[in-house]
Design a protein around this motif. Structure first.
Motif, PDB file in Angstrom:
ATOM      1  N   VAL A  76       0.848  -1.197   0.000  1.00 43.97           N
ATOM      2  CA  VAL A  76       0.000   0.000   0.000  1.00 43.97           C
ATOM      3  C   VAL A  76       0.880   1.243   0.000  1.00 43.97           C
ATOM      4  CG1 VAL A  76      -1.598   1.362   1.409  1.00 43.97           C
ATOM      5  CG2 VAL A  76      -2.044  -1.068   1.016  1.00 43.97           C
ATOM      6  N   LYS A  77       1.924   1.245   0.824  1.00 46.03           N
ATOM      7  CA  LYS A  77       2.836   2.392   0.889  1.00 46.03           C
ATOM      8  C   LYS A  77       3.501   2.609  -0.473  1.00 46.03           C
ATOM      9  CE  LYS A  77       5.724   5.049   3.547  1.00 46.03           C
ATOM     10  NZ  LYS A  77       5.233   6.376   3.717  1.00 46.03           N
ATOM     11  N   ALA A  78       3.966   1.503  -1.088  1.00 49.48           N
ATOM     12  CA  ALA A  78       4.609   1.608  -2.401  1.00 49.48           C
ATOM     13  C   ALA A  78       3.615   2.141  -3.440  1.00 49.48           C
ATOM     14  CB  ALA A  78       5.153   0.248  -2.847  1.00 49.48           C
ATOM     15  N   ASN A  79       2.384   1.664  -3.375  1.00 50.77           N
ATOM     16  CA  ASN A  79       1.353   2.144  -4.309  1.00 50.77           C
ATOM     17  C   ASN A  79       1.048   3.611  -4.065  1.00 50.77           C
ATOM     18  OD1 ASN A  79       1.096  -0.281  -5.640  1.00 50.77           O
ATOM     19  ND2 ASN A  79      -0.599  -0.993  -4.403  1.00 50.77           N
ATOM     20  N   GLN A  80       1.066   4.030  -2.812  1.00 49.65           N
ATOM     21  CA  GLN A  80       0.826   5.440  -2.509  1.00 49.65           C
ATOM     22  C   GLN A  80       1.948   6.300  -3.100  1.00 49.65           C
ATOM     23  OE1 GLN A  80       0.498   5.271   1.758  1.00 49.65           O
ATOM     24  NE2 GLN A  80      -1.739   5.220   1.706  1.00 49.65           N
ATOM     25  N   THR A  92       1.428   9.033  -5.979  1.00 44.05           N
ATOM     26  CA  THR A  92       1.884  10.421  -5.815  1.00 44.05           C
ATOM     27  C   THR A  92       2.759  10.827  -7.000  1.00 44.05           C
ATOM     28  OG1 THR A  92       1.804  10.212  -3.411  1.00 44.05           O
ATOM     29  CG2 THR A  92       3.149  11.998  -4.307  1.00 44.05           C
ATOM     30  N   GLU A  93       3.667   9.938  -7.408  1.00 37.52           N
ATOM     31  CA  GLU A  93       4.531  10.235  -8.551  1.00 37.52           C
ATOM     32  C   GLU A  93       3.697  10.446  -9.818  1.00 37.52           C
ATOM     33  OE1 GLU A  93       7.209   6.925  -8.771  1.00 37.52           O
ATOM     34  OE2 GLU A  93       8.405   7.589  -7.060  1.00 37.52           O
ATOM     35  N   ILE A  94       2.707   9.583 -10.020  1.00 37.05           N
ATOM     36  CA  ILE A  94       1.853   9.698 -11.203  1.00 37.05           C
ATOM     37  C   ILE A  94       1.064  11.002 -11.152  1.00 37.05           C
ATOM     38  CG2 ILE A  94      -0.211   8.735 -12.323  1.00 37.05           C
ATOM     39  CD1 ILE A  94       0.965   5.948 -11.640  1.00 37.05           C
ATOM     40  N   ASN A 128      -0.101   8.187 -19.288  1.00 36.95           N
ATOM     41  CA  ASN A 128      -1.118   8.108 -18.245  1.00 36.95           C
ATOM     42  C   ASN A 128      -1.707   6.696 -18.200  1.00 36.95           C
ATOM     43  OD1 ASN A 128      -2.568   9.271 -16.150  1.00 36.95           O
ATOM     44  ND2 ASN A 128      -4.341   9.644 -17.466  1.00 36.95           N
ATOM     45  N   GLU A 129      -1.955   6.094 -19.402  1.00 37.93           N
ATOM     46  CA  GLU A 129      -2.508   4.749 -19.449  1.00 37.93           C
ATOM     47  C   GLU A 129      -1.511   3.745 -18.862  1.00 37.93           C
ATOM     48  OE1 GLU A 129      -4.078   3.606 -23.289  1.00 37.93           O
ATOM     49  OE2 GLU A 129      -3.833   1.498 -22.821  1.00 37.93           O
ATOM     50  N   LYS A 130      -0.209   3.909 -19.204  1.00 36.95           N
ATOM     51  CA  LYS A 130       0.813   3.010 -18.641  1.00 36.95           C
ATOM     52  C   LYS A 130       0.864   3.140 -17.123  1.00 36.95           C
ATOM     53  CE  LYS A 130       3.844   2.855 -22.694  1.00 36.95           C
ATOM     54  NZ  LYS A 130       5.141   3.267 -23.247  1.00 36.95           N
ATOM     55  N   ARG A 131       0.788   4.364 -16.647  1.00 37.20           N
ATOM     56  CA  ARG A 131       0.834   4.567 -15.196  1.00 37.20           C
ATOM     57  C   ARG A 131      -0.371   3.948 -14.512  1.00 37.20           C
ATOM     58  NH1 ARG A 131       2.297  10.481 -16.364  1.00 37.20           N
ATOM     59  NH2 ARG A 131       4.550  10.356 -16.591  1.00 37.20           N
ATOM     60  N   MET A 132      -1.522   4.098 -15.132  1.00 40.54           N
ATOM     61  CA  MET A 132      -2.733   3.541 -14.537  1.00 40.54           C
ATOM     62  C   MET A 132      -2.651   2.008 -14.530  1.00 40.54           C
ATOM     63  SD  MET A 132      -4.342   6.071 -13.441  1.00 40.54           S
ATOM     64  CE  MET A 132      -5.852   5.290 -12.945  1.00 40.54           C
ATOM     65  N   MET A 133      -2.105   1.439 -15.631  1.00 44.11           N
ATOM     66  CA  MET A 133      -1.947  -0.028 -15.675  1.00 44.11           C
ATOM     67  C   MET A 133      -0.943  -0.458 -14.608  1.00 44.11           C
ATOM     68  SD  MET A 133      -2.321  -1.179 -19.678  1.00 44.11           S
ATOM     69  CE  MET A 133      -0.744  -0.558 -20.162  1.00 44.11           C
ATOM     70  N   ALA A 134       0.117   0.327 -14.401  1.00 43.61           N
ATOM     71  CA  ALA A 134       1.110   0.006 -13.385  1.00 43.61           C
ATOM     72  C   ALA A 134       0.488   0.063 -11.998  1.00 43.61           C
ATOM     73  CB  ALA A 134       2.289   0.980 -13.464  1.00 43.61           C
ATOM     74  N   VAL A 135      -0.347   1.046 -11.772  1.00 40.18           N
ATOM     75  CA  VAL A 135      -1.018   1.162 -10.466  1.00 40.18           C
ATOM     76  C   VAL A 135      -1.960  -0.011 -10.272  1.00 40.18           C
ATOM     77  CG1 VAL A 135      -2.696   2.488  -9.146  1.00 40.18           C
ATOM     78  CG2 VAL A 135      -0.794   3.642 -10.235  1.00 40.18           C
ATOM     79  N   GLU A 136      -2.745  -0.341 -11.336  1.00 40.57           N
ATOM     80  CA  GLU A 136      -3.675  -1.452 -11.234  1.00 40.57           C
ATOM     81  C   GLU A 136      -2.921  -2.768 -11.028  1.00 40.57           C
ATOM     82  OE1 GLU A 136      -6.200  -1.376 -14.659  1.00 40.57           O
ATOM     83  OE2 GLU A 136      -7.065   0.577 -14.131  1.00 40.57           O
ATOM     84  N   ALA A 137      -1.787  -2.912 -11.712  1.00 36.75           N
ATOM     85  CA  ALA A 137      -1.000  -4.140 -11.570  1.00 36.75           C
ATOM     86  C   ALA A 137      -0.406  -4.240 -10.168  1.00 36.75           C
ATOM     87  CB  ALA A 137       0.110  -4.163 -12.622  1.00 36.75           C
ATOM     88  N   ALA A 138      -0.034  -3.111  -9.627  1.00 36.34           N
ATOM     89  CA  ALA A 138       0.554  -3.095  -8.292  1.00 36.34           C
ATOM     90  C   ALA A 138      -0.496  -3.382  -7.228  1.00 36.34           C
ATOM     91  CB  ALA A 138       1.213  -1.735  -8.031  1.00 36.34           C
ATOM     92  N   ILE A 139      -1.715  -3.024  -7.516  1.00 31.64           N
ATOM     93  CA  ILE A 139      -2.806  -3.242  -6.534  1.00 31.64           C
ATOM     94  C   ILE A 139      -3.160  -4.693  -6.567  1.00 31.64           C
ATOM     95  CG2 ILE A 139      -5.211  -2.770  -6.020  1.00 31.64           C
ATOM     96  CD1 ILE A 139      -4.792   0.027  -7.048  1.00 31.64           C
TER      97      ILE A 139
END
Length: 176
Positions: A55-59, A63-65, A165-176
């Motif tokens: 969760v911390k890493a995703n936060q 924030t970076e995104i 933005n799409e790559k970042r969102m996929m990265a966030v979704e993958a990380a979740i």
């Protein structure tokens, strides 16, 4: 009688010993269950710690995104501002050329009115109108090319922004 008493005492002691053995076995079963539950609890605590780290890493990634998105939005805004100013400048140039063209046309009308006074003046006026029209057309072509270049640059930046933005969102979704 004493023997009978000892037998009775022996039977009672045997019964108590059997009960103690049974109690001890039940205690051992309970102890195994407690150890299993403790192991499960420790595993749950470890999983909770891992989840908290994720969760911390995703936060941090979020924030970076968000920061990168804000930066991209500012860049996009600056580009839109630049495009607005260039269009405004282009319109001012076109208006100036149009004014000069209007003046030239007026002069041409005057020259045509005074045609009897001399064909040379008429030809000079027509030549000026053609030169101004050619200049206006050249300015118009140049302005259209500049606007087309700016629109192409804007679309390129917009596409890049959406892809990132799409790559970042996929990265966030993958990380979740």
């Amino acid at each position: 009688r004493r023997l009978q008493q000892e037998i009775t005492d022996g039977k009672a002691k045997t019964a108590r010993l059997q009960q103690a053995i049974k109690d001890l076995q039940e205690t051992m079963v309970l102890q195994r269950q407690v150890l299993e539950e403790a192991s499960k609890h420790e595993e749950a605590v470890n999983q909770l710690d891992e989840t908290a780290k994720e969760v911390k890493a995703n936060q941090v990634k979020t924030t970076e995104i968000e920061e990168k998105t804000e930066e991209d939005e500012r860049s996009l805004f600056r580009l839109e501002e630049k495009l607005f100013h260039m269009r405004k400048q282009s319109k001012m140039k076109m208006d100036a050329v149009q004014d000069r063209l209007d003046i030239a046309k007026e002069q041409l009308l005057i020259v045509e009115k005074e045609r009897r006074e001399g064909m040379a003046r008429v030809e000079a006026g027509e030549s000026e109108v053609r030169a101004l029209e050619a200049q206006m057309k050249a300015e118009q072509v140049k302005t259209e090319e500049e606007i087309a270049d700016m629109i192409a640059e804007y679309k390129r930046l917009e596409d890049a922004f959406f892809k990132r933005n799409e790559k970042r969102m996929m990265a966030v979704e993958a990380a979740i």
